[in-house]
Design a protein around this motif. Sequence first.
Motif, PDB file in Angstrom:
ATOM      1  N   MET A   1     -30.185-104.744  22.302  1.00  0.00           N
ATOM      2  CA  MET A   1     -30.427-103.384  22.767  1.00  0.00           C
ATOM      3  C   MET A   1     -29.116-102.692  23.124  1.00  0.00           C
ATOM      4  O   MET A   1     -28.965-102.063  24.154  1.00  0.00           O
ATOM      5  N   ARG A   2     -28.160-102.882  22.210  1.00  0.00           N
ATOM      6  CA  ARG A   2     -26.846-102.283  22.346  1.00  0.00           C
ATOM      7  C   ARG A   2     -26.924-100.763  22.477  1.00  0.00           C
ATOM      8  O   ARG A   2     -26.188-100.150  23.243  1.00  0.00           O
ATOM      9  N   LEU A   3     -27.859-100.159  21.707  1.00  0.00           N
ATOM     10  CA  LEU A   3     -28.003 -98.702  21.729  1.00  0.00           C
ATOM     11  C   LEU A   3     -28.267 -98.186  23.137  1.00  0.00           C
ATOM     12  O   LEU A   3     -27.688 -97.183  23.554  1.00  0.00           O
ATOM     13  N   LEU A   4     -29.159 -98.886  23.851  1.00  0.00           N
ATOM     14  CA  LEU A   4     -29.507 -98.456  25.205  1.00  0.00           C
ATOM     15  C   LEU A   4     -28.316 -98.608  26.142  1.00  0.00           C
ATOM     16  O   LEU A   4     -27.989 -97.700  26.896  1.00  0.00           O
ATOM     17  N   ALA A   5     -27.669 -99.752  26.082  1.00  0.00           N
ATOM     18  CA  ALA A   5     -26.515 -99.998  26.941  1.00  0.00           C
ATOM     19  C   ALA A   5     -25.430 -98.967  26.673  1.00  0.00           C
ATOM     20  O   ALA A   5     -24.858 -98.387  27.599  1.00  0.00           O
ATOM     21  N   ALA A   6     -25.155 -98.708  25.392  1.00  0.00           N
ATOM     22  CA  ALA A   6     -24.102 -97.757  25.033  1.00  0.00           C
ATOM     23  C   ALA A   6     -24.417 -96.364  25.567  1.00  0.00           C
ATOM     24  O   ALA A   6     -23.514 -95.599  25.888  1.00  0.00           O
ATOM     25  N   ALA A   7     -25.709 -96.041  25.656  1.00  0.00           N
ATOM     26  CA  ALA A   7     -26.097 -94.715  26.134  1.00  0.00           C
ATOM     27  C   ALA A   7     -26.260 -94.688  27.643  1.00  0.00           C
ATOM     28  O   ALA A   7     -26.621 -93.669  28.215  1.00  0.00           O
ATOM     29  N   GLY A   8     -26.015 -95.827  28.305  1.00  0.00           N
ATOM     30  CA  GLY A   8     -26.146 -95.885  29.746  1.00  0.00           C
ATOM     31  C   GLY A   8     -27.595 -95.855  30.206  1.00  0.00           C
ATOM     32  O   GLY A   8     -27.892 -95.435  31.319  1.00  0.00           O
TER      33      GLY A   8
END
Length: 142
Positions: A1-8
């Motif tokens: 879930m890199r996308l979520l982490a990257a978007a904070g």
Amino acid sequence: MRLLAAAGLRVTAPRVAVLRVLERRPHATTEVVAAAVRAELGAVSTQAIYDVLNAFTEAGVVRRIQPAGSPARYELRTGDNHHHLVCRVCGRADDVDCAVGAVPCLEPSDALGYRVDEAEVVYWGMCPSCRAAAPKNSKRRG
Ligand SMILES: [Zn+2]
Ligand SMILES: [Zn+2]
């Protein structure tokens, strides 16, 4: 879930489920996303799905497109300003790359002083399946 982490964004089950749905079904409407998330997680309110999609849109995780007269659709392919083909009959949507360059169609013939950051082009028509299903002599007459 890199996308979520990257978007904070915090990782929650509905958020992860929405991402999975959009991976499988680009250009899904809220209704389609909600049905698929419920199939996976059980009871999730449509409002909760709206909230997830709005948070994703604001964070740039998804792109919202809203063809005229059609419900909003969401996709994970963001930032490249691609365009869409939309079928008038069944509502199917497909991506179209612009032939012009990496950030296509951001230069109107006259921008009238606007700083343009997005251009949305929708090509309306009839998709191949609907064309195949349509009677041959059903061309609309004006
Ligand atoms: Zn169609
Ligand atoms: Zn698209």
